[in-house]
Design a protein around this motif. Structure first.
Motif, short mmCIF file in Angstrom:
data_model
loop_
_atom_site.label_atom_id
_atom_site.label_comp_id
_atom_site.label_asym_id
_atom_site.label_seq_id
_atom_site.Cartn_x
_atom_site.Cartn_y
_atom_site.Cartn_z
N LYS A 5 32.06 -29.98 40.58
CA LYS A 5 32.86 -28.77 40.83
C LYS A 5 32.01 -27.53 40.57
O LYS A 5 31.35 -27.42 39.54
N ASP A 215 38.91 -26.36 38.12
CA ASP A 215 38.48 -27.43 37.21
C ASP A 215 39.53 -28.55 37.23
O ASP A 215 39.20 -29.73 37.26
N ASP A 270 36.40 -20.16 28.66
CA ASP A 270 36.53 -19.86 30.08
C ASP A 270 35.91 -20.92 30.97
O ASP A 270 36.24 -21.04 32.13
MG MG Z 1 36.72 -21.38 35.62
#
Ligand code: MG
Ligand code: ASP
Length: 466
Positions: A5, A215, A270
């Motif tokens: 990703k 994610d 984050d």
């Molecule tokens: Mg992110």
């Protein structure tokens, strides 16, 4: 099979797209060419914010604003297409598709302007454009480097409920679609490039999984396909003891359990969306957090049972660009019920509340939200709570930040909270609001933004994390 990703900064411009292609080709070579690759991609950084700002402007009748946003998005993506893609056929074709999609966006903005109202459903439809564009571009860039790749919209793969803005996947139909559509492609050596963040209901209405949700998409896709591992490529070397832009000597937490990683994500690391861990933990799929700007670094590995001799360290998590909104009454008419209503209506309106705390002596509720959500948050609160006449007091503090200290059990006996308070006292940081976990392992402070750098550096030193 590995699911890779890439987040918004990893595809922030033409050069970054190109590095992503390098990484994927390199991984393919290392695996001897036969380990399957599935790619999940976010929108280019800043694009989702711009899309949503345009939708809000449309609903408020600010036509020039949304037209300008559309024009800027067109230019941004076409610049990438022109710089990145050399074969004229791909360049013309993808350029054309980008233009078509952005015309469609403008039509959607116009409909919102006519209605004069932005529903969560409409907002998801608008927000979905960013990932569609980056997936188209990345797949084309891979094809140009002789990697068979195909852009696929996750609206055809991930089936969710109808909770727009923060939809929940229905794993059975999702798994079935992934097996039918994606597994055969991977077997034929094709790299699917799937849009992160977005999905659709059973009827095909576009939904999103919540901000930062790519994610989560990667985890859903990894779990659905029974991947060997999921790798999240971000712009830092994994999960660190502090933001390395603030504390250059911050260290990477090399191994974490699913539970520890979920805890850090929850407090605002984050690099990881909080909902990512659960589907992977359920299938025991290892997760790696890597740096697309520094692919050689081993990053952070997240597994069910980390090795016993790993180093246990707390982490400092900081977020800036926030506003604190204090709401309440001047008398004792403010009740817990009001707090519950405020939080409920904000959640329904898709406003992420990053931290909240309740002050009983002052009869108020402190809410920390992202700067770009501030006005929307105020509008929602006023229209929901004013009707009852109990919202007497609204105070906004801009330019605030949060700093969370997230400890690990066993790091020290007293827990980390007293150390954190003592350190802030010594430094003289102004603490505007506090939220603390009852475990004494974690605490979050809301502080003025201009004090974040000094505070994080000081805490990092005082807690001896360097
Ligand atoms: Mg992110
Ligand atoms: N593009 C989406 C966002 O900005 C999702 C993501 O980047 O993960 O929230």
């Amino acid at each position: 099979m590995i699911v890779h990703k890439f987040g918004g900064t990893s595809v922030g411009n033409a050069q970054r797209f190109s590095s992503v292609v390098d990484i994927l080709l390199d991984q393919r070579r290392r695996s001897g060419g036969d380990a399957g690759q599935v790619v999940v991609v976010s929108a280019m950084s800043g694009v989702t914010d711009a899309l949503i700002a345009g939708a809000r402007a449309a609903a408020e009748g600010r036509d020039t604003v949304y037209r300008e946003i559309k024009a800027r998005l067109l230019e941004k993506h076409l610049t990438v297409v022109e710089t990145l893609l050399n074969h004229s056929r791909e360049r013309v074709e993808i350029g054309g598709l980008v233009e078509d999609r952005l015309h469609e966006l403008e039509r959607l903005y116009r409909s919102i302007a006519i209605l004069g109202e932005l529903t969560m459903r409409g907002c998801d439809a608008v927000a979905s454009f960013g990932e569609q564009l980056s997936a188209l571009i990345l797949a084309a860039a891979l094809r140009e480097r002789d990697c068979r790749a195909q852009a696929i919209s996750a609206t055809e793969l991930i089936v969710t409920d109808g909770r727009f803005g923060a939809a929940t996947p229905l794993m059975e139909p999702t798994r079935q679609r992934l097996r039918e559509r994606i597994a055969p492609l991977v077997e034929r050596g094709v790299t699917p490039v799937i849009t992160g963040y977005i999905a659709a209901t059973e009827k095909g209405v576009t939904t999103t999984l919540g901000r930062g949700g790519s994610d989560y998409s990667a985890a859903i896709i990894g779990a659905g396909l029974g991947a060997d591992e999921v790798w999240i490529w971000s712009d830092v070397n994994g999960i660190l003891t502090a933001d390395p832009n603030i504390v250059p000597e911050a260290r990477t937490l090399r191994e974490l359990s699913y539970a520890e990683a979920a805890n850090l994500a929850y407090y605002g690391a984050d690099v990881l969306h909080p909902r990512t861990i659960r589907p992977l933990a359920a299938s025991s799929i290892p997760l790696r957090i890597l740096n697309s700007f520094n692919p050689a670094d081993p990053g952070t590995l997240i597994v069910a049972h980390p090795s016993a001799d790993r180093e246990l360290m707390p982490a400092l998590l900081s977020s800036t660009g926030l506003s604190l909104i204090a709401i309440g009454s001047q008398d004792d008419s403010w009740t817990l019920h009001m707090s519950a209503r405020a939080l409920h209506c904000l959640s329904e309106a898709g406003v992420d509340v990053l931290m909240f705390s309740q002050s009983f002596s002052e009869h108020n509720l402190n809410l920390v939200v992202r700067e770009q959500d501030r006005q929307h948050c105020l509008n929602v609160l006023r229209s929901e709570l004013n009707s009852t006449g109990s919202l007497h007091h609204v105070e906004v503090k801009e330019n605030v930040a949060t700093v969370s200290v997230v400890g690990v059990p066993g790091w020290n006996e007293a827990g980390i909270v007293p150390h954190a308070f003592a350190a802030l006292g010594r430094l003289g940081t102004r603490v505007i609001a506090v939220a603390q976990a009852a475990t004494e392992h974690s605490v979050s402070f809301c502080i003025p933004e201009e004090q974040v750098v000094d505070t994080v550096r000081f805490l990092h030193r005082e807690l001896r994390l360097g």
